[in-house]
Design a protein around this motif. Sequence first.
Motif, PDB file in Angstrom:
ATOM      1  N   VAL A   1     -12.468   5.974 -15.351  1.00  0.00           N
ATOM      2  CA  VAL A   1     -11.919   5.612 -14.045  1.00  0.00           C
ATOM      3  C   VAL A   1     -10.442   5.979 -14.063  1.00  0.00           C
ATOM      4  O   VAL A   1      -9.709   5.583 -14.962  1.00  0.00           O
ATOM      5  N   ARG A   2     -10.030   6.766 -13.088  1.00  0.00           N
ATOM      6  CA  ARG A   2      -8.627   7.174 -12.987  1.00  0.00           C
ATOM      7  C   ARG A   2      -7.976   6.441 -11.818  1.00  0.00           C
ATOM      8  O   ARG A   2      -8.581   6.295 -10.755  1.00  0.00           O
ATOM      9  N   LEU A   3      -6.755   5.988 -12.030  1.00  0.00           N
ATOM     10  CA  LEU A   3      -5.975   5.357 -10.974  1.00  0.00           C
ATOM     11  C   LEU A   3      -4.893   6.343 -10.550  1.00  0.00           C
ATOM     12  O   LEU A   3      -4.014   6.692 -11.337  1.00  0.00           O
ATOM     13  N   HIS A   4      -4.988   6.806  -9.324  1.00  0.00           N
ATOM     14  CA  HIS A   4      -4.023   7.766  -8.778  1.00  0.00           C
ATOM     15  C   HIS A   4      -3.054   6.984  -7.894  1.00  0.00           C
ATOM     16  O   HIS A   4      -3.412   6.533  -6.804  1.00  0.00           O
ATOM     17  N   HIS A   5      -1.825   6.803  -8.353  1.00  0.00           N
ATOM     18  CA  HIS A   5      -0.825   6.017  -7.627  1.00  0.00           C
ATOM     19  C   HIS A   5      -0.138   6.890  -6.579  1.00  0.00           C
ATOM     20  O   HIS A   5       0.393   7.954  -6.898  1.00  0.00           O
ATOM     21  N   VAL A   6      -0.157   6.403  -5.336  1.00  0.00           N
ATOM     22  CA  VAL A   6       0.457   7.108  -4.222  1.00  0.00           C
ATOM     23  C   VAL A   6       1.579   6.234  -3.678  1.00  0.00           C
ATOM     24  O   VAL A   6       1.376   5.056  -3.398  1.00  0.00           O
ATOM     25  N   ARG A   7       2.748   6.808  -3.554  1.00  0.00           N
ATOM     26  CA  ARG A   7       3.878   6.062  -3.005  1.00  0.00           C
ATOM     27  C   ARG A   7       4.428   6.821  -1.802  1.00  0.00           C
ATOM     28  O   ARG A   7       4.828   7.982  -1.924  1.00  0.00           O
ATOM     29  N   GLU A   8       4.434   6.167  -0.691  1.00  0.00           N
ATOM     30  CA  GLU A   8       4.974   6.789   0.511  1.00  0.00           C
ATOM     31  C   GLU A   8       6.464   6.485   0.582  1.00  0.00           C
ATOM     32  O   GLU A   8       6.893   5.349   0.383  1.00  0.00           O
ATOM     33  N   GLU A   9       7.228   7.509   0.871  1.00  0.00           N
ATOM     34  CA  GLU A   9       8.671   7.346   0.956  1.00  0.00           C
ATOM     35  C   GLU A   9       9.146   7.962   2.260  1.00  0.00           C
ATOM     36  O   GLU A   9       8.801   9.101   2.586  1.00  0.00           O
TER      37      GLU A   9
ATOM     38  N   GLY B   1     -15.179   8.468  -2.607  1.00  0.00           N
ATOM     39  CA  GLY B   1     -16.604   8.788  -2.669  1.00  0.00           C
ATOM     40  C   GLY B   1     -17.521   7.603  -2.892  1.00  0.00           C
ATOM     41  O   GLY B   1     -18.734   7.768  -2.931  1.00  0.00           O
ATOM     42  N   GLU B   2     -16.978   6.418  -3.043  1.00  0.00           N
ATOM     43  CA  GLU B   2     -17.778   5.198  -3.211  1.00  0.00           C
ATOM     44  C   GLU B   2     -17.154   4.099  -2.355  1.00  0.00           C
ATOM     45  O   GLU B   2     -15.966   4.132  -2.055  1.00  0.00           O
ATOM     46  N   SER B   3     -17.949   3.125  -1.976  1.00  0.00           N
ATOM     47  CA  SER B   3     -17.454   2.003  -1.174  1.00  0.00           C
ATOM     48  C   SER B   3     -16.940   0.894  -2.083  1.00  0.00           C
ATOM     49  O   SER B   3     -17.513  -0.202  -2.125  1.00  0.00           O
ATOM     50  N   ILE B   4     -15.878   1.171  -2.814  1.00  0.00           N
ATOM     51  CA  ILE B   4     -15.313   0.188  -3.736  1.00  0.00           C
ATOM     52  C   ILE B   4     -13.852   0.000  -3.361  1.00  0.00           C
ATOM     53  O   ILE B   4     -13.098   0.962  -3.226  1.00  0.00           O
ATOM     54  N   PHE B   5     -13.451  -1.255  -3.197  1.00  0.00           N
ATOM     55  CA  PHE B   5     -12.104  -1.616  -2.813  1.00  0.00           C
ATOM     56  C   PHE B   5     -11.714  -2.869  -3.573  1.00  0.00           C
ATOM     57  O   PHE B   5     -12.532  -3.775  -3.741  1.00  0.00           O
ATOM     58  N   THR B   6     -10.481  -2.921  -4.052  1.00  0.00           N
ATOM     59  CA  THR B   6      -9.988  -4.142  -4.689  1.00  0.00           C
ATOM     60  C   THR B   6      -8.493  -4.228  -4.483  1.00  0.00           C
ATOM     61  O   THR B   6      -7.855  -3.268  -4.042  1.00  0.00           O
ATOM     62  N   GLU B   7      -7.938  -5.384  -4.776  1.00  0.00           N
ATOM     63  CA  GLU B   7      -6.504  -5.576  -4.651  1.00  0.00           C
ATOM     64  C   GLU B   7      -6.002  -6.487  -5.760  1.00  0.00           C
ATOM     65  O   GLU B   7      -6.773  -7.236  -6.354  1.00  0.00           O
ATOM     66  N   ALA B   8      -4.698  -6.376  -6.031  1.00  0.00           N
ATOM     67  CA  ALA B   8      -4.072  -7.184  -7.079  1.00  0.00           C
ATOM     68  C   ALA B   8      -2.628  -7.467  -6.685  1.00  0.00           C
ATOM     69  O   ALA B   8      -2.027  -6.707  -5.927  1.00  0.00           O
TER      70      ALA B   8
ATOM     71  N   GLU C   1      -7.726  -4.447 -14.536  1.00  0.00           N
ATOM     72  CA  GLU C   1      -8.849  -5.378 -14.742  1.00  0.00           C
ATOM     73  C   GLU C   1      -9.598  -5.633 -13.434  1.00  0.00           C
ATOM     74  O   GLU C   1     -10.818  -5.728 -13.431  1.00  0.00           O
ATOM     75  N   LYS C   2      -8.879  -5.699 -12.320  1.00  0.00           N
ATOM     76  CA  LYS C   2      -9.524  -5.867 -11.008  1.00  0.00           C
ATOM     77  C   LYS C   2     -10.399  -4.655 -10.683  1.00  0.00           C
ATOM     78  O   LYS C   2     -11.493  -4.794 -10.144  1.00  0.00           O
ATOM     79  N   VAL C   3      -9.926  -3.453 -11.030  1.00  0.00           N
ATOM     80  CA  VAL C   3     -10.705  -2.229 -10.801  1.00  0.00           C
ATOM     81  C   VAL C   3     -11.955  -2.249 -11.680  1.00  0.00           C
ATOM     82  O   VAL C   3     -13.059  -1.950 -11.208  1.00  0.00           O
ATOM     83  N   ARG C   4     -11.806  -2.597 -12.960  1.00  0.00           N
ATOM     84  CA  ARG C   4     -12.982  -2.683 -13.859  1.00  0.00           C
ATOM     85  C   ARG C   4     -14.028  -3.637 -13.298  1.00  0.00           C
ATOM     86  O   ARG C   4     -15.223  -3.340 -13.286  1.00  0.00           O
TER      87      ARG C   4
ATOM     88  N   CYS D   1     -19.298  -4.534 -10.669  1.00  0.00           N
ATOM     89  CA  CYS D   1     -20.089  -5.157  -9.601  1.00  0.00           C
ATOM     90  C   CYS D   1     -20.816  -4.124  -8.735  1.00  0.00           C
ATOM     91  O   CYS D   1     -21.878  -4.406  -8.204  1.00  0.00           O
ATOM     92  N   HIS D   2     -20.235  -2.949  -8.598  1.00  0.00           N
ATOM     93  CA  HIS D   2     -20.789  -1.928  -7.702  1.00  0.00           C
ATOM     94  C   HIS D   2     -21.978  -1.170  -8.305  1.00  0.00           C
ATOM     95  O   HIS D   2     -22.924  -0.839  -7.597  1.00  0.00           O
ATOM     96  N   PHE D   3     -21.925  -0.885  -9.600  1.00  0.00           N
ATOM     97  CA  PHE D   3     -22.948  -0.060 -10.236  1.00  0.00           C
ATOM     98  C   PHE D   3     -23.933  -0.900 -11.036  1.00  0.00           C
ATOM     99  O   PHE D   3     -23.573  -1.933 -11.592  1.00  0.00           O
ATOM    100  N   GLU D   4     -25.169  -0.428 -11.106  1.00  0.00           N
ATOM    101  CA  GLU D   4     -26.171  -1.041 -11.972  1.00  0.00           C
ATOM    102  C   GLU D   4     -25.760  -0.820 -13.426  1.00  0.00           C
ATOM    103  O   GLU D   4     -25.027   0.123 -13.733  1.00  0.00           O
TER     104      GLU D   4
END
Length: 68
Positions: A56-64, A22-29, A37-40, A45-48
Amino acid sequence: MSELIFVVEEAPEGGYIARALGESIFTEADTLAELPEKVREAVRCHFEEGQAPKVVRLHHVREEVIAV
């Protein structure tokens, strides 16, 4: 906004990518340990100031792939 969800996946070239829903936010580590910390940083940077979500929730997806 009170909550923001990131989908976390392994990057094909190594490391991890995180994309906000729902937001244009992308990061990598390079590691899972440095990803929060990269997500924070990306969220800050994205929000005022004062507009960032409280959670902020991190939903980990693993494709198998399995052979049948």
